[in-house]
Write an enzyme that holds these catalytic residues in place. Structure first.
Site, short mmCIF file in Angstrom:
data_model
loop_
_atom_site.label_atom_id
_atom_site.label_comp_id
_atom_site.label_asym_id
_atom_site.label_seq_id
_atom_site.Cartn_x
_atom_site.Cartn_y
_atom_site.Cartn_z
N CYS A 10 56.62 37.00 -35.69
CA CYS A 10 56.81 37.66 -36.97
C CYS A 10 57.63 37.16 -38.02
O CYS A 10 58.26 36.07 -37.63
CB CYS A 10 56.80 39.20 -36.62
SG CYS A 10 58.61 39.74 -36.16
N ASN A 13 61.49 38.83 -36.10
CA ASN A 13 61.66 38.87 -34.73
C ASN A 13 62.57 40.49 -34.14
O ASN A 13 63.42 40.26 -33.13
CB ASN A 13 62.39 37.93 -34.13
CG ASN A 13 62.20 37.93 -32.28
OD1 ASN A 13 63.13 37.07 -31.92
ND2 ASN A 13 61.14 38.35 -31.95
N CYS A 15 60.92 43.57 -35.27
CA CYS A 15 59.88 44.76 -35.13
C CYS A 15 58.55 44.22 -34.28
O CYS A 15 58.67 44.76 -33.39
CB CYS A 15 59.56 45.31 -36.50
SG CYS A 15 60.83 46.06 -37.52
N ARG A 16 57.68 43.82 -34.98
CA ARG A 16 56.33 43.40 -34.61
C ARG A 16 56.36 42.44 -33.40
O ARG A 16 55.87 42.95 -32.39
CB ARG A 16 55.53 42.92 -35.61
CG ARG A 16 55.27 43.90 -36.61
CD ARG A 16 54.45 43.24 -37.91
NE ARG A 16 55.40 42.21 -38.61
CZ ARG A 16 55.07 41.62 -39.58
NH1 ARG A 16 53.55 41.44 -39.90
NH2 ARG A 16 55.79 40.74 -40.22
N SER A 17 56.99 41.56 -33.31
CA SER A 17 56.99 40.69 -32.28
C SER A 17 57.55 41.16 -31.11
O SER A 17 57.02 40.84 -29.86
CB SER A 17 57.41 39.14 -32.61
OG SER A 17 58.56 39.12 -33.10
N ASP A 125 53.31 45.16 -41.36
CA ASP A 125 54.94 45.47 -40.97
C ASP A 125 55.59 46.84 -41.41
O ASP A 125 55.50 47.36 -42.38
CB ASP A 125 55.79 44.18 -41.84
CG ASP A 125 57.11 43.98 -41.46
OD1 ASP A 125 57.82 44.86 -40.95
OD2 ASP A 125 57.90 43.16 -42.20
#
Length: 154
Positions: A10, A13, A15-17, A125
């Site tokens: 993301c 690095n 939140c999402r990933s 996001d």
């Protein structure tokens, strides 16, 4: 056969990933898959930082512990090390594509391309949103993790 190595990407690095890494680690473990798993960001904003506390809490609520992860930046070498580079959105896909070396063993693709009916979609996001945004992100990355496990068991 090469041991699968999966990298989730993301922007920062945090939140999402890392949530995708946690969801996939959990799904792969349950399935008994022997796979290398990591995450990275296309920007260096949060190198060395743990995941956002909201991301950690959401993952923890589903039984995935991501608090020990630390942010790192995507590098060209990642495309030589990982068999799958799965990116959260179109902007980060473009950023990843810009650094793919000529001798890459993988090409980046959108994570939700793995989910039937979600091809071409981005994982939203959640950083600037409330708790419910992290729940939505967890739902997306969990669905993709399940599909990736199925594909790797193939």
């Amino acid at each position: 056969m090469t041991r699968p190595a999966v990298l989730f990407v993301c922007l920062g690095n945090i939140c999402r990933s890392p949530m995708a890494e946690g969801a996939f680690r959990q799904a792969a473990e349950t399935a008994g898959l022997d796979v290398i798993i990591d995450s990275a960001g296309t920007a260096a904003y949060h190198v060395g930082d743990p995941p956002d506390p909201r991301a950690q809490e959401t993952a923890r609520s589903y039984g995935a512990e991501i608090g020990s992860l630390r942010g790192r930046q995507l590098v060209a070498e990642d495309f030589r090390r990982f068999t799958h580079v799965l990116v959260m959105d179109h902007a980060n896909l473009a950023n990843a594509l810009a650094i793919v070396p000529d001798d890459a063993i993988s090409q980046p693709q959108l994570l939700l391309d793995l989910v039937p009916g979600r091809e071409g979609a981005a994982v939203a996001d959640p950083y600037y949103g409330g708790e419910e945004h992290f729940e939505d992100t967890w739902a997306d990355v969990s669905r993709a993790a399940a599909e990736l496990v199925r594909a790797l068991q193939g």
